[in-house]
Design an enzyme around this catalytic site. Structure first.
Site, short mmCIF file in Angstrom:
data_model
loop_
_atom_site.label_atom_id
_atom_site.label_comp_id
_atom_site.label_asym_id
_atom_site.label_seq_id
_atom_site.Cartn_x
_atom_site.Cartn_y
_atom_site.Cartn_z
N ASN A 164 -3.06 1.89 15.02
CA ASN A 164 -3.80 1.20 16.47
C ASN A 164 -4.25 2.68 17.20
O ASN A 164 -3.93 3.82 16.65
CB ASN A 164 -2.79 0.46 17.24
CG ASN A 164 -1.34 1.02 17.60
OD1 ASN A 164 -1.60 2.44 18.07
ND2 ASN A 164 -0.21 0.65 17.25
N GLY A 170 -4.22 -8.77 10.41
CA GLY A 170 -3.10 -9.05 10.74
C GLY A 170 -2.89 -9.31 12.35
O GLY A 170 -3.26 -10.16 12.79
N ILE A 183 0.64 -1.34 0.08
CA ILE A 183 -0.05 0.05 -0.04
C ILE A 183 0.94 1.32 -0.07
O ILE A 183 0.62 2.47 -0.49
CB ILE A 183 -1.09 0.06 1.10
CG1 ILE A 183 -2.27 1.02 0.80
CG2 ILE A 183 -0.42 0.30 2.47
CD1 ILE A 183 -3.22 0.54 1.56
N TYR A 230 -4.32 -8.03 14.39
CA TYR A 230 -5.70 -8.05 15.13
C TYR A 230 -6.45 -9.48 14.64
O TYR A 230 -7.68 -9.50 15.13
CB TYR A 230 -6.62 -6.85 14.98
CG TYR A 230 -6.12 -5.61 15.56
CD1 TYR A 230 -4.89 -5.73 16.49
CD2 TYR A 230 -6.67 -4.38 15.15
CE1 TYR A 230 -4.41 -4.70 17.33
CE2 TYR A 230 -6.09 -2.99 15.96
CZ TYR A 230 -4.90 -3.56 16.95
OH TYR A 230 -4.49 -2.28 17.77
N ASP A 276 0.87 -0.29 9.39
CA ASP A 276 1.32 0.92 10.24
C ASP A 276 2.87 1.26 10.14
O ASP A 276 3.42 2.36 9.75
CB ASP A 276 0.71 0.99 11.69
CG ASP A 276 0.85 2.09 12.41
OD1 ASP A 276 0.64 3.26 11.74
OD2 ASP A 276 0.29 1.86 13.44
N GLY A 321 3.06 -4.34 11.15
CA GLY A 321 2.51 -4.36 9.88
C GLY A 321 2.29 -2.98 9.06
O GLY A 321 3.47 -2.53 8.67
P1 ADP Z 1 -4.28 -4.91 12.12
O1 ADP Z 1 -3.40 -4.61 13.57
O2 ADP Z 1 -5.41 -3.97 11.67
O3 ADP Z 1 -4.60 -6.29 11.88
P2 ADP Z 1 -1.89 -5.05 10.46
O4 ADP Z 1 -0.83 -4.08 9.74
O5 ADP Z 1 -1.10 -6.15 11.20
O6 ADP Z 1 -3.14 -4.50 10.86
O7 ADP Z 1 -2.52 -5.98 9.03
C1 ADP Z 1 -3.36 -5.67 8.38
C2 ADP Z 1 -3.19 -6.31 6.76
O8 ADP Z 1 -2.20 -5.57 6.04
C3 ADP Z 1 -2.62 -7.89 6.87
O9 ADP Z 1 -3.48 -8.58 6.13
C4 ADP Z 1 -1.08 -7.60 6.51
O10 ADP Z 1 -0.55 -8.64 5.74
C5 ADP Z 1 -1.19 -6.45 5.67
N1 ADP Z 1 -0.16 -5.63 5.33
C6 ADP Z 1 1.03 -5.71 5.98
N2 ADP Z 1 1.92 -4.74 5.46
C7 ADP Z 1 1.31 -4.33 4.14
C8 ADP Z 1 1.88 -3.27 3.31
N3 ADP Z 1 2.88 -2.80 3.27
N4 ADP Z 1 0.72 -3.19 2.19
C9 ADP Z 1 -0.51 -3.53 2.42
N5 ADP Z 1 -0.90 -4.73 3.46
C10 ADP Z 1 0.08 -4.91 4.25
#
Ligand code: ADP
Length: 171
Positions: free
Chosen positions: A23, A123, A10, A125, A33, A31
Site C-alpha cells: 500500500n 485482494g 510468493i 483492493y 504485503d 495479504g
Molecule cells: P491488494 O491490496 O493489492 O488487493 P492483497 O495482498 O490483499 O493485495 O491481495 C493480492 C492477491 O495476493 C490476492 O489475490 C491474494 O489472494 C494474494 N495473496 C495473498 N497472500 C499471498 C502470498 N503469500 N503469495 C501469493 N499471493 C498471495
C-alpha cells in the site's frame, strides 16, 4: 520473455525479484504485503522506512514501483508496487497496468532475469480476478523488458485457473 503460472506462495519463490502488492505507506499491511514482511524480516521494513523518509514522503503513488532488499526471503529483491483500489465508477485499469510495467522497469534496472508477481489489487483492493488477469497478462506480454521469466504466483487454485484460461485466450 517467458510467462509462467504457478499456484503457491510468493514468499517461497527462488527468483531474482518478487513483486509486493504494497500500500502507498510502504509500511506493511495485510495479504501478500504482510506475508513478505513477516517472512522477510525487519530489513525490508527498514529500507521501506528509509524510502519514505528520502523519496516518498507522501507515500508511493498507485501505479509506481520501487525496490528493496528481500531480507531473509529466497529472492534477492522485493519490488514494491501499489495497485489501485477497484472502482465501478472510475476506470483505473491504466494504473493496474502501470504496476506491471513499472515493476518490470525496476527489474530491468536491477538486472533481474526472473520476476514473480502476485495478482496485484485482487485482494483487499477488490479487483475482479478475471479482469485483473486480462490486464496483467496483456501488459506483461506487451512489455519490452529484458526479464527472461515473468512468473505469476496465484495463491489459490481458483485464481490459478482464471489466469490459465486468460493466458490461453491471449497468449
Ligand atoms: P491488494 O491490496 O493489492 O488487493 P492483497 O495482498 O490483499 O493485495 O491481495 C493480492 C492477491 O495476493 C490476492 O489475490 C491474494 O489472494 C494474494 N495473496 C495473498 N497472500 C499471498 C502470498 N503469500 N503469495 C501469493 N499471493 C498471495
Amino acid at each position: 520473455m517467458k510467462l509462467t503460472l504457478v499456484q503457491g506462495d510468493i514468499t517461497e519463490q527462488a527468483v531474482d525479484a518478487i513483486v509486493n502488492a504494497a500500500n502507498s505507506s510502504l509500511l506493511g499491511g495485510g495479504g501478500v504485503d504482510g506475508a513478505i514482511h513477516r517472512k522477510g524480516g525487519p530489513e525490508i521494513l527498514a529500507e521501506c522506512q528509509a524510502l519514505r523518509a528520502s523519496r516518498y514522503g507522501d507515500g508511493l503513488p498507485a501505479g509506481e514501483a520501487v525496490a528493496t532488499t528481500a531480507g531473509r526471503l529466497p529472492a534477492r529483491w522485493v519490488i514494491h508496487t501499489v495497485g489501485p483500489v477497484f472502482s465501478r465508477s472510475e476506470d483505473r485499469s491504466h494504473l493496474l497496468a502501470s504496476c506491471y510495467r513499472e515493476s518490470l522497469k525496476v527489474a530491468d534496472a536491477l538486472g533481474a532475469a526472473t520476476v514473480a508477481f502476485p495478482a496485484v489489487s485482487t485482494g483487499v483492493y477488490r479487483w475482479p480476478m478475471d479482469d485483473a488477469a486480462r490486464i496483467s497478462v496483456t501488459t506483461v506480454l506487451r512489455s519490452e523488458s529484458n526479464v527472461r521469466e515473468a512468473r505469476f504466483v496465484l495463491f489459490d487454485f481458483a485464481a490459478y485457473e482464471i489466469f490459465d484460461r486468460v493466458l490461453r485466450e491471449i497468449g
